[in-house]
Design a protein around this motif. Structure first.
Motif, PDB file in Angstrom:
ATOM      1  N   GLU A   1       0.825  -1.203   0.000  1.00 57.42           N
ATOM      2  CA  GLU A   1       0.000   0.000   0.000  1.00 57.42           C
ATOM      3  C   GLU A   1       0.861   1.255   0.000  1.00 57.42           C
ATOM      4  OE1 GLU A   1      -0.376  -2.580   2.023  1.00 57.42           O
ATOM      5  OE2 GLU A   1      -2.205  -3.418   1.141  1.00 57.42           O
ATOM      6  N   GLU A   2       1.950   1.229   0.776  1.00 62.55           N
ATOM      7  CA  GLU A   2       2.853   2.389   0.817  1.00 62.55           C
ATOM      8  C   GLU A   2       3.535   2.600  -0.532  1.00 62.55           C
ATOM      9  OE1 GLU A   2       4.550   2.854   5.308  1.00 62.55           O
ATOM     10  OE2 GLU A   2       5.148   1.048   4.218  1.00 62.55           O
ATOM     11  N   LEU A   3       3.972   1.503  -1.149  1.00 62.29           N
ATOM     12  CA  LEU A   3       4.632   1.618  -2.450  1.00 62.29           C
ATOM     13  C   LEU A   3       3.666   2.146  -3.507  1.00 62.29           C
ATOM     14  CD1 LEU A   3       6.775  -1.652  -2.496  1.00 62.29           C
ATOM     15  CD2 LEU A   3       7.547   0.682  -2.037  1.00 62.29           C
ATOM     16  N   LYS A   4       2.419   1.688  -3.446  1.00 60.04           N
ATOM     17  CA  LYS A   4       1.417   2.177  -4.393  1.00 60.04           C
ATOM     18  C   LYS A   4       1.181   3.673  -4.182  1.00 60.04           C
ATOM     19  CE  LYS A   4      -3.240   1.218  -6.111  1.00 60.04           C
ATOM     20  NZ  LYS A   4      -4.454   0.372  -5.960  1.00 60.04           N
ATOM     21  N   MET A   5       1.100   4.091  -2.929  1.00 50.54           N
ATOM     22  CA  MET A   5       0.925   5.510  -2.623  1.00 50.54           C
ATOM     23  C   MET A   5       2.141   6.320  -3.075  1.00 50.54           C
ATOM     24  SD  MET A   5      -0.717   8.076  -1.414  1.00 50.54           S
ATOM     25  CE  MET A   5      -2.089   7.441  -0.428  1.00 50.54           C
ATOM     26  N   LEU A   6       3.342   5.797  -2.811  1.00 43.21           N
ATOM     27  CA  LEU A   6       4.566   6.499  -3.202  1.00 43.21           C
ATOM     28  C   LEU A   6       4.620   6.685  -4.710  1.00 43.21           C
ATOM     29  CD1 LEU A   6       7.322   7.721  -2.667  1.00 43.21           C
ATOM     30  CD2 LEU A   6       8.277   5.404  -2.565  1.00 43.21           C
ATOM     31  N   GLU A   7       4.289   5.654  -5.458  1.00 46.38           N
ATOM     32  CA  GLU A   7       4.303   5.749  -6.917  1.00 46.38           C
ATOM     33  C   GLU A   7       3.307   6.788  -7.410  1.00 46.38           C
ATOM     34  OE1 GLU A   7       3.679   1.696  -8.006  1.00 46.38           O
ATOM     35  OE2 GLU A   7       5.613   1.076  -7.171  1.00 46.38           O
ATOM     36  N   SER A   8       2.191   6.917  -6.700  1.00 53.33           N
ATOM     37  CA  SER A   8       1.218   7.950  -7.051  1.00 53.33           C
ATOM     38  C   SER A   8       1.764   9.342  -6.752  1.00 53.33           C
ATOM     39  CB  SER A   8      -0.079   7.711  -6.277  1.00 53.33           C
ATOM     40  OG  SER A   8      -0.990   8.765  -6.502  1.00 53.33           O
ATOM     41  N   LEU A   9       2.399   9.485  -5.596  1.00 51.84           N
ATOM     42  CA  LEU A   9       2.922  10.796  -5.200  1.00 51.84           C
ATOM     43  C   LEU A   9       4.126  11.222  -6.027  1.00 51.84           C
ATOM     44  CD1 LEU A   9       2.595  10.466  -1.316  1.00 51.84           C
ATOM     45  CD2 LEU A   9       1.133  11.770  -2.859  1.00 51.84           C
ATOM     46  N   LEU A  10       4.866  10.249  -6.570  1.00 55.91           N
ATOM     47  CA  LEU A  10       6.023  10.583  -7.400  1.00 55.91           C
ATOM     48  C   LEU A  10       5.610  11.379  -8.646  1.00 55.91           C
ATOM     49  CD1 LEU A  10       8.226   7.352  -7.209  1.00 55.91           C
ATOM     50  CD2 LEU A  10       8.876   9.650  -6.469  1.00 55.91           C
ATOM     51  N   CYS A  11       4.361  11.231  -9.043  1.00 55.73           N
ATOM     52  CA  CYS A  11       3.868  12.014 -10.179  1.00 55.73           C
ATOM     53  C   CYS A  11       3.989  13.512  -9.910  1.00 55.73           C
ATOM     54  CB  CYS A  11       2.415  11.657 -10.483  1.00 55.73           C
ATOM     55  SG  CYS A  11       2.183   9.952 -11.029  1.00 55.73           S
ATOM     56  N   CYS A  12       3.907  13.887  -8.630  1.00 58.49           N
ATOM     57  CA  CYS A  12       4.046  15.299  -8.261  1.00 58.49           C
ATOM     58  C   CYS A  12       5.474  15.794  -8.456  1.00 58.49           C
ATOM     59  CB  CYS A  12       3.641  15.515  -6.803  1.00 58.49           C
ATOM     60  SG  CYS A  12       1.971  15.020  -6.388  1.00 58.49           S
ATOM     61  N   LEU A  13       6.428  14.863  -8.372  1.00 57.18           N
ATOM     62  CA  LEU A  13       7.844  15.232  -8.422  1.00 57.18           C
ATOM     63  C   LEU A  13       8.387  15.282  -9.843  1.00 57.18           C
ATOM     64  CD1 LEU A  13      10.505  15.747  -6.843  1.00 57.18           C
ATOM     65  CD2 LEU A  13      10.797  13.263  -6.712  1.00 57.18           C
ATOM     66  N   ILE A  14       7.807  14.503 -10.751  1.00 59.62           N
ATOM     67  CA  ILE A  14       8.367  14.325 -12.087  1.00 59.62           C
ATOM     68  C   ILE A  14       8.521  15.652 -12.837  1.00 59.62           C
ATOM     69  CG2 ILE A  14       7.908  13.359 -14.377  1.00 59.62           C
ATOM     70  CD1 ILE A  14       8.944  11.314 -12.433  1.00 59.62           C
ATOM     71  N   TYR A  15       7.455  16.432 -12.927  1.00 53.55           N
ATOM     72  CA  TYR A  15       7.529  17.639 -13.753  1.00 53.55           C
ATOM     73  C   TYR A  15       8.356  18.759 -13.125  1.00 53.55           C
ATOM     74  CZ  TYR A  15       4.534  15.447 -17.142  1.00 53.55           C
ATOM     75  OH  TYR A  15       4.049  14.594 -18.099  1.00 53.55           O
ATOM     76  N   PRO A  16       8.344  18.943 -11.801  1.00 48.43           N
ATOM     77  CA  PRO A  16       9.316  19.873 -11.214  1.00 48.43           C
ATOM     78  C   PRO A  16      10.760  19.456 -11.488  1.00 48.43           C
ATOM     79  CG  PRO A  16       7.523  19.522  -9.688  1.00 48.43           C
ATOM     80  CD  PRO A  16       7.308  18.559 -10.817  1.00 48.43           C
ATOM     81  N   LEU A  17      11.036  18.141 -11.467  1.00 48.85           N
ATOM     82  CA  LEU A  17      12.389  17.674 -11.795  1.00 48.85           C
ATOM     83  C   LEU A  17      12.719  17.958 -13.258  1.00 48.85           C
ATOM     84  CD1 LEU A  17      12.898  14.230  -9.990  1.00 48.85           C
ATOM     85  CD2 LEU A  17      14.067  16.392  -9.522  1.00 48.85           C
ATOM     86  N   ARG A  18      11.739  17.789 -14.135  1.00 52.24           N
ATOM     87  CA  ARG A  18      11.988  18.093 -15.541  1.00 52.24           C
ATOM     88  C   ARG A  18      12.262  19.581 -15.722  1.00 52.24           C
ATOM     89  NH1 ARG A  18       7.744  17.978 -20.535  1.00 52.24           N
ATOM     90  NH2 ARG A  18       6.944  19.692 -19.278  1.00 52.24           N
ATOM     91  N   ASN A  19      11.504  20.435 -15.042  1.00 49.16           N
ATOM     92  CA  ASN A  19      11.748  21.880 -15.125  1.00 49.16           C
ATOM     93  C   ASN A  19      13.144  22.227 -14.614  1.00 49.16           C
ATOM     94  OD1 ASN A  19       9.176  22.276 -16.132  1.00 49.16           O
ATOM     95  ND2 ASN A  19       8.280  22.757 -14.139  1.00 49.16           N
TER      96      ASN A  19
END
Length: 295
Positions: A105-123
């Protein structure tokens, strides 16, 4: 007449509340990540925001493109790692660790939250790539004159503040005009690009190589006294002399003249540069392919 049933979705209160909480969490993280374009700060903010939801003891972030390694906390036995990328653009690798296993459950949540990090990292990646291009010489891929001026001022302040040595090595290709005259500017460009690569291979990982202008390069040696700089300069001179360049049917040997100066208490950036440059020109006058020191 029979009426068509309306398409309805039935959502329990529990599901609705959980979905609302996740969406608010995503919004909170995304908003916080809009405040910086620095990789370390982005990872720090993200990990702080998810700590309550996904407790962890340590974090590691690696970004090979920018030679970046960020670590925080205590590395523990169990870990989860993610290679981050968007649209084939590599954004680094993130690893979280702790003493007990991460649940599904934690890994599933983490993978969902990583979506928030992807585009700031790309910027951040696009921003850092732009900075890198602005401070890089396009021919030799060495740092350029602007980067040198900025770095030198910063390193002089650091050396004075910490009571450390700081040395410069000026490197100038011998008889470079004759290379252009005899073989053409294409060969001259190859010689400069090759020399820059040799310089990077010859220095330590903490040292920085800059193209100062024309066929002249400068190497900035942090925490290095005159004796240490002399050893490095002699090694560089010998390495350059031992290499050859194949251009068409011709084989060329290069040599270079080198000048060294170490920061004194009264030195400004300009005076340090002038002393190293003068030592390099003295090496030219003394017959080239040699090292001279400004004491």
């Amino acid at each position: 007449m029979k009426e068509k049933a309306a398409g309805l979705a039935v959502v329990s209160n529990k599901t609705f509340e959980a979905s609302t909480a996740v969406n608010l969490h995503h919004y909170d993280i995304s908003s916080a990540l809009q405040t910086t374009l620095e990789f370390n700060e982005l990872i720090g903010i993200f990990c702080n925001k998810i700590q309550h939801t996904i407790p962890h003891n340590g974090v590691e972030y690696y970004n090979e493109e920018f030679d970046l390694a960020f670590k925080r906390g205590v590395m523990a036995r169990h870990s989860c790692s993610y290679a981050l990328k968007v649209e084939e653009q590599q954004l680094g690798e993130l690893k979280l660790t702790r003493s007990n296993r991460f649940s599904k459950e934690e890994l599933k949540m983490l993978e969902s939250l990583l979506c928030c990090l992807i585009y700031p990292l790309r910027n951040a990646t696009l921003f850092q790539q732009a900075l890198k291009m602005a401070f890089t010489d396009p021919l030799t891929k060495a740092n350029n004159r602007t980067a040198f001026n900025d770095t030198l001022l910063r390193e002089i302040k650091r050396a004075h503040r910490g009571g450390q040595h700081l040395s410069l090595i000026f490197v100038d290709v011998d008889n470079f005009k004759s290379i252009n005259d005899d073989y053409g500017h294409g060969c001259g460009d190859l010689a400069l690009a090759s020399l820059a690569a040799w310089l990077k291979d010859s220095v330590r990982g903490s040292d920085a190589v800059f193209r100062y202008g024309g066929e002249e390069f400068v190497i900035l040696l942090g925490d290095t006294d005159i004796d240490g700089a002399t050893l490095i300069a002699e090694r560089i001179r010998a390495d350059i002399e031992s290499h050859t360049i194949a251009y068409g049917m011709d084989v060329l040997n290069l040599t270079a003249s080198l000048g060294i100066a170490t920061l004194k208490g009264s030195d400004s950036a300009d005076s340090l540069i002038k002393r190293a440059d003068a030592a390099m020109y003295e090496a030219k006058r003394q017959g080239r392919n040699r090292v001279e020191i400004s004491y």
